[in-house]
Design a protein around this motif. Structure first.
Motif, PDB file in Angstrom:
ATOM      1  N   ASP A 106       0.822  -1.214   0.000  1.00  0.00           N
ATOM      2  CA  ASP A 106       0.000   0.000   0.000  1.00  0.00           C
ATOM      3  C   ASP A 106       0.857   1.265   0.000  1.00  0.00           C
ATOM      4  OD1 ASP A 106      -2.306  -1.528  -0.018  1.00  0.00           O
ATOM      5  OD2 ASP A 106      -2.603  -1.393   2.153  1.00  0.00           O
ATOM      6  N   ALA A 107       1.896   1.268   0.810  1.00  0.00           N
ATOM      7  CA  ALA A 107       2.770   2.438   0.867  1.00  0.00           C
ATOM      8  C   ALA A 107       3.501   2.632  -0.459  1.00  0.00           C
ATOM      9  CB  ALA A 107       3.767   2.298   2.012  1.00  0.00           C
ATOM     10  N   LEU A 108       3.864   1.532  -1.124  1.00  0.00           N
ATOM     11  CA  LEU A 108       4.534   1.636  -2.407  1.00  0.00           C
ATOM     12  C   LEU A 108       3.610   2.253  -3.456  1.00  0.00           C
ATOM     13  CD1 LEU A 108       6.932   1.126  -4.261  1.00  0.00           C
ATOM     14  CD2 LEU A 108       6.061  -1.207  -4.609  1.00  0.00           C
ATOM     15  N   ILE A 109       2.367   1.826  -3.487  1.00  0.00           N
ATOM     16  CA  ILE A 109       1.419   2.394  -4.452  1.00  0.00           C
ATOM     17  C   ILE A 109       1.248   3.888  -4.207  1.00  0.00           C
ATOM     18  CG2 ILE A 109      -1.025   2.409  -5.131  1.00  0.00           C
ATOM     19  CD1 ILE A 109      -0.904  -0.696  -4.793  1.00  0.00           C
ATOM     20  N   GLN A 110       1.107   4.282  -2.952  1.00  0.00           N
ATOM     21  CA  GLN A 110       0.983   5.710  -2.639  1.00  0.00           C
ATOM     22  C   GLN A 110       2.235   6.465  -3.056  1.00  0.00           C
ATOM     23  OE1 GLN A 110       0.068   5.689   1.551  1.00  0.00           O
ATOM     24  NE2 GLN A 110      -2.072   6.185   1.125  1.00  0.00           N
ATOM     25  N   TRP A 111       3.388   5.904  -2.784  1.00  0.00           N
ATOM     26  CA  TRP A 111       4.652   6.541  -3.136  1.00  0.00           C
ATOM     27  C   TRP A 111       4.736   6.730  -4.643  1.00  0.00           C
ATOM     28  CZ3 TRP A 111       9.008   4.970  -5.912  1.00  0.00           C
ATOM     29  CH2 TRP A 111      10.171   5.733  -5.712  1.00  0.00           C
ATOM     30  N   ALA A 131       9.964   0.088 -13.579  1.00  0.00           N
ATOM     31  CA  ALA A 131      10.228  -0.637 -12.331  1.00  0.00           C
ATOM     32  C   ALA A 131      11.688  -0.480 -11.919  1.00  0.00           C
ATOM     33  CB  ALA A 131       9.864  -2.112 -12.476  1.00  0.00           C
ATOM     34  N   ASP A 132      12.603  -0.650 -12.875  1.00  0.00           N
ATOM     35  CA  ASP A 132      14.031  -0.515 -12.555  1.00  0.00           C
ATOM     36  C   ASP A 132      14.361   0.884 -12.059  1.00  0.00           C
ATOM     37  OD1 ASP A 132      14.515  -3.142 -13.274  1.00  0.00           O
ATOM     38  OD2 ASP A 132      15.060  -2.629 -15.342  1.00  0.00           O
ATOM     39  N   THR A 133      13.833   1.878 -12.742  1.00  0.00           N
ATOM     40  CA  THR A 133      14.077   3.266 -12.361  1.00  0.00           C
ATOM     41  C   THR A 133      13.508   3.571 -10.979  1.00  0.00           C
ATOM     42  OG1 THR A 133      14.021   3.949 -14.676  1.00  0.00           O
ATOM     43  CG2 THR A 133      13.691   5.682 -13.026  1.00  0.00           C
ATOM     44  N   MET A 134      12.287   3.104 -10.729  1.00  0.00           N
ATOM     45  CA  MET A 134      11.622   3.414  -9.469  1.00  0.00           C
ATOM     46  C   MET A 134      12.266   2.672  -8.294  1.00  0.00           C
ATOM     47  SD  MET A 134       9.859   5.717 -10.700  1.00  0.00           S
ATOM     48  CE  MET A 134       9.242   6.307  -9.154  1.00  0.00           C
ATOM     49  N   ILE A 135      12.770   1.471  -8.520  1.00  0.00           N
ATOM     50  CA  ILE A 135      13.490   0.762  -7.456  1.00  0.00           C
ATOM     51  C   ILE A 135      14.718   1.575  -7.048  1.00  0.00           C
ATOM     52  CG2 ILE A 135      14.950  -1.257  -6.991  1.00  0.00           C
ATOM     53  CD1 ILE A 135      12.855  -2.922  -8.531  1.00  0.00           C
ATOM     54  N   TYR A 136      15.428   2.092  -8.024  1.00  0.00           N
ATOM     55  CA  TYR A 136      16.606   2.922  -7.746  1.00  0.00           C
ATOM     56  C   TYR A 136      16.209   4.172  -6.957  1.00  0.00           C
ATOM     57  CZ  TYR A 136      20.553   6.024  -8.415  1.00  0.00           C
ATOM     58  OH  TYR A 136      21.583   6.888  -8.192  1.00  0.00           O
ATOM     59  N   GLU A 137      15.154   4.865  -7.392  1.00  0.00           N
ATOM     60  CA  GLU A 137      14.713   6.083  -6.703  1.00  0.00           C
ATOM     61  C   GLU A 137      14.258   5.787  -5.280  1.00  0.00           C
ATOM     62  OE1 GLU A 137      12.085   8.709  -8.805  1.00  0.00           O
ATOM     63  OE2 GLU A 137      13.180   8.434 -10.684  1.00  0.00           O
ATOM     64  N   LEU A 138      13.572   4.672  -5.096  1.00  0.00           N
ATOM     65  CA  LEU A 138      13.120   4.283  -3.760  1.00  0.00           C
ATOM     66  C   LEU A 138      14.315   4.045  -2.840  1.00  0.00           C
ATOM     67  CD1 LEU A 138      10.525   3.655  -2.119  1.00  0.00           C
ATOM     68  CD2 LEU A 138      10.798   1.273  -2.825  1.00  0.00           C
ATOM     69  N   GLN A 139      15.356   3.404  -3.367  1.00  0.00           N
ATOM     70  CA  GLN A 139      16.568   3.181  -2.572  1.00  0.00           C
ATOM     71  C   GLN A 139      17.255   4.485  -2.219  1.00  0.00           C
ATOM     72  OE1 GLN A 139      18.906   0.393  -4.825  1.00  0.00           O
ATOM     73  NE2 GLN A 139      17.837  -1.360  -3.947  1.00  0.00           N
ATOM     74  N   GLN A 149       7.380  -6.901  -6.575  1.00  0.00           N
ATOM     75  CA  GLN A 149       6.476  -5.999  -5.848  1.00  0.00           C
ATOM     76  C   GLN A 149       6.308  -4.691  -6.623  1.00  0.00           C
ATOM     77  OE1 GLN A 149       8.046  -4.301  -2.251  1.00  0.00           O
ATOM     78  NE2 GLN A 149       6.020  -4.048  -1.334  1.00  0.00           N
ATOM     79  N   MET A 150       7.404  -4.165  -7.171  1.00  0.00           N
ATOM     80  CA  MET A 150       7.332  -2.929  -7.938  1.00  0.00           C
ATOM     81  C   MET A 150       6.501  -3.141  -9.200  1.00  0.00           C
ATOM     82  SD  MET A 150       8.163   0.293  -8.020  1.00  0.00           S
ATOM     83  CE  MET A 150       9.540   0.547  -6.900  1.00  0.00           C
ATOM     84  N   ARG A 151       6.730  -4.246  -9.894  1.00  0.00           N
ATOM     85  CA  ARG A 151       5.942  -4.540 -11.100  1.00  0.00           C
ATOM     86  C   ARG A 151       4.456  -4.659 -10.766  1.00  0.00           C
ATOM     87  NH1 ARG A 151       7.065  -6.598 -16.175  1.00  0.00           N
ATOM     88  NH2 ARG A 151       4.814  -6.430 -16.188  1.00  0.00           N
ATOM     89  N   ASP A 152       4.132  -5.362  -9.686  1.00  0.00           N
ATOM     90  CA  ASP A 152       2.723  -5.516  -9.281  1.00  0.00           C
ATOM     91  C   ASP A 152       2.089  -4.158  -9.008  1.00  0.00           C
ATOM     92  OD1 ASP A 152       3.027  -8.252  -9.501  1.00  0.00           O
ATOM     93  OD2 ASP A 152       3.094  -8.617  -7.324  1.00  0.00           O
ATOM     94  N   ALA A 153       2.817  -3.274  -8.339  1.00  0.00           N
ATOM     95  CA  ALA A 153       2.283  -1.943  -8.021  1.00  0.00           C
ATOM     96  C   ALA A 153       2.064  -1.129  -9.290  1.00  0.00           C
ATOM     97  CB  ALA A 153       3.230  -1.207  -7.069  1.00  0.00           C
ATOM     98  N   LEU A 154       3.010  -1.194 -10.212  1.00  0.00           N
ATOM     99  CA  LEU A 154       2.857  -0.462 -11.474  1.00  0.00           C
ATOM    100  C   LEU A 154       1.693  -1.024 -12.300  1.00  0.00           C
ATOM    101  CD1 LEU A 154       6.626  -0.006 -12.364  1.00  0.00           C
ATOM    102  CD2 LEU A 154       4.991   1.812 -11.781  1.00  0.00           C
ATOM    103  N   GLU A 155       1.552  -2.343 -12.311  1.00  0.00           N
ATOM    104  CA  GLU A 155       0.429  -2.956 -13.022  1.00  0.00           C
ATOM    105  C   GLU A 155      -0.904  -2.557 -12.388  1.00  0.00           C
ATOM    106  OE1 GLU A 155       1.187  -7.150 -13.229  1.00  0.00           O
ATOM    107  OE2 GLU A 155       2.876  -6.883 -14.604  1.00  0.00           O
ATOM    108  N   PHE A 156      -0.922  -2.481 -11.066  1.00  0.00           N
ATOM    109  CA  PHE A 156      -2.129  -2.040 -10.370  1.00  0.00           C
ATOM    110  C   PHE A 156      -2.506  -0.628 -10.809  1.00  0.00           C
ATOM    111  CE2 PHE A 156      -4.085   0.365  -6.934  1.00  0.00           C
ATOM    112  CZ  PHE A 156      -5.189  -0.433  -6.629  1.00  0.00           C
ATOM    113  N   LEU A 157      -1.518   0.267 -10.852  1.00  0.00           N
ATOM    114  CA  LEU A 157      -1.784   1.645 -11.267  1.00  0.00           C
ATOM    115  C   LEU A 157      -2.223   1.717 -12.735  1.00  0.00           C
ATOM    116  CD1 LEU A 157       1.101   3.469  -9.384  1.00  0.00           C
ATOM    117  CD2 LEU A 157      -1.351   3.532  -8.854  1.00  0.00           C
ATOM    118  N   ARG A 158      -1.640   0.876 -13.584  1.00  0.00           N
ATOM    119  CA  ARG A 158      -2.057   0.845 -14.997  1.00  0.00           C
ATOM    120  C   ARG A 158      -3.502   0.349 -15.109  1.00  0.00           C
ATOM    121  NH1 ARG A 158       0.833  -3.276 -18.893  1.00  0.00           N
ATOM    122  NH2 ARG A 158      -0.239  -4.664 -17.458  1.00  0.00           N
TER     123      ARG A 158
END
Length: 167
Positions: A106-111, A131-139, A149-158
């Protein structure tokens, strides 16, 4: 005074559930660990209780020696020390695997909603690059996400964008 290292590892179902996502840890304690039969045990498996495996990793003469062992032998690939505020009196320090604490779904989707525009027309390759870019930014912000998890969140938003478009 003697110091003991106890590893706690969640081994139950739903390891990505919010309450389990950052559970695994090593504790430095002044209380000798006990196995399931309540016998003191300073090395080896202590048993599993409530889906939590416990292991003893030795006895040390100083807090510094115990912490050094954790940092050099148990968590050589990255660790972080948790703040001391909510620890039981006999637990002096808690170390968790990984440099970055994980983020819940949930926090990832909000982020993501505040950092990236996911379009209803985005294809799988686009999401893969994002996903690759956002994992880097999150770190960069001190958090961790698994690729799946990142792919699932992006797919959810799509999918959400597609529902909005179709309404």
């Amino acid at each position: 005074m003697k110091y003991y290292i106890v590893e706690k590892h969640y081994s139950g179902s739903n390891p990505r559930d919010v309450k389990h996502i950052d559970f695994n840890r090593f504790e430095v304690t002044t209380k000798p660990p006990r196995d399931k039969e309540k016998r003191i045990c300073v090395k080896g498996w202590l048993g599993t209780v409530d889906e939590v495996d416990r292991y003893a990793h030795g006895v040390y003469d100083s807090l510094a020696a115990a912490q050094h062992y954790i940092q050099t032998r148990l968590l050589t690939w990255g660790f972080r020390r948790d703040p001391d505020d909510d620890l039981p009196p006999d637990v002096l320090a808690v170390y968790r695997p990984g440099r970055y604490p994980p983020i819940t779904d949930d926090a990832l989707i909000q982020w993501l909603e505040y950092r990236i525009e996911v379009s209803a027309d985005d294809d799988d390759k686009t999401l893969e690059r994002q996903a690759d870019t956002m994992i880097y930014e999150l770190q960069q912000e001190g958090r961790r996400s698994y690729r799946s998890q990142m792919r699932d969140a992006l797919e959810f938003l799509r999918d959400y964008a597609r529902e909005e478009r179709d309404d």
